[in-house]
Design a protein around this motif. Structure first.
Motif, PDB file in Angstrom:
ATOM      1  N   ASP A  33       0.828  -1.220   0.000  1.00 30.57           N
ATOM      2  CA  ASP A  33       0.000   0.000   0.000  1.00 30.57           C
ATOM      3  C   ASP A  33       0.856   1.262   0.000  1.00 30.57           C
ATOM      4  O   ASP A  33       0.566   2.216   0.733  1.00 30.57           O
ATOM      5  N   SER A  34       1.898   1.294  -0.828  1.00 32.83           N
ATOM      6  CA  SER A  34       2.833   2.421  -0.769  1.00 32.83           C
ATOM      7  C   SER A  34       2.963   3.210  -2.064  1.00 32.83           C
ATOM      8  O   SER A  34       3.620   4.258  -2.069  1.00 32.83           O
ATOM      9  N   ARG A  83      -1.629   1.388  -3.315  1.00 30.05           N
ATOM     10  CA  ARG A  83      -2.597   1.900  -2.360  1.00 30.05           C
ATOM     11  C   ARG A  83      -4.011   1.649  -2.877  1.00 30.05           C
ATOM     12  O   ARG A  83      -4.225   1.442  -4.078  1.00 30.05           O
TER      13      ARG A  83
END
Length: 222
Positions: A98-99, A130
């Motif tokens: 989720d980056s 994300r």
């Protein structure tokens, strides 16, 4: 350096001489500015998987730019503002879950030895994205290249826009844009070479239906 790595370097140097890279980057500058930028915010973190000569990641406008490729030579082609990660497309350990906002891959999946690895690449993309992030795939479409697809020694896995959609769905991503015929097969194809002609081509979707041999698919992490 492994024997297979040496052979691939020799193959790519023959296929894409460095003298021709300036022209390729001129084309990609237009592609990024006039088309791909509609899917990328200037504040986004963007990952280019199988970055190669960094034509996309160098030219796209984004907040953070990351090139992922096993080949250490990618560092020679990446712009100073591009972070280079030499890791597998199926296990990008330097990137947290989720980056990132956008994952891009172009003319890459056909080089993977199996559809299992294609699916693993999609799943890894889903992991690092994300919620609301998107995967963008530009891919030769074997539906329109039944013979030419195999003219390249390192092409292994045949894909169409439909198989791309199914693979992305299996990885938990939701396709939102599917264009079966977008760009010509290669920059050596009949894609206009002058930047202003590339710009014109992008504005005339009818031309895509005539000259397009590559699919373009966008999928989101919901």
């Amino acid at each position: 350096m492994s024997e297979s790595k040496v052979e691939l370097d020799k193959l790519y140097n023959q296929r894409f001489p460095e003298a021709a890279l300036a022209q390729k980057h001129a084309i990609w500058k237009v592609l990024c500015r006039d088309f791909f930028s509609r899917y990328v915010k200037t504040t986004d973190t963007v990952v280019d998987i199988g970055a190669g000569y960094c034509e996309f990641i160098n030219n796209i406008q984004a907040g953070k730019k990351i090139a992922v490729d096993l080949n250490p030579d990618v560092r020679r082609f990446a712009s100073p503002d591009v972070r280079v990660i030499n890791e597998s497309c199926t296990a990008i350990r330097e990137l947290d879950s989720d980056s990132v906002d956008v994952v891009f891959m172009s003319n890459f999946l056909e080089h993977l030895p199996s559809k299992d690895l294609v699916l693993d690449t999609f799943r890894e993309s889903q992991r690092i994205l994300r919620k609301g992030g998107r995967v963008m795939v530009l891919q030769p479409n074997i539906r329109y290249l039944p013979g030419e697809y195999w003219d390249y020694f390192d092409h292994h896995t045949p894909l169409t826009e439909r198989s791309l959609v199914e693979g992305l769905q299996l990885a938990g991503l939701e396709p939102t844009t599917v264009i079966a015929k977008f760009l010509p097969y290669t920059t050596k194809s009949r894609l206009p070479q002058a930047p202003w002609l590339v710009q014109l081509y992008l504005k005339v979707p009818l031309a895509w239906h005539v000259l397009g041999k590559q699919a373009f698919v966008v999928a989101e992490k919901r």
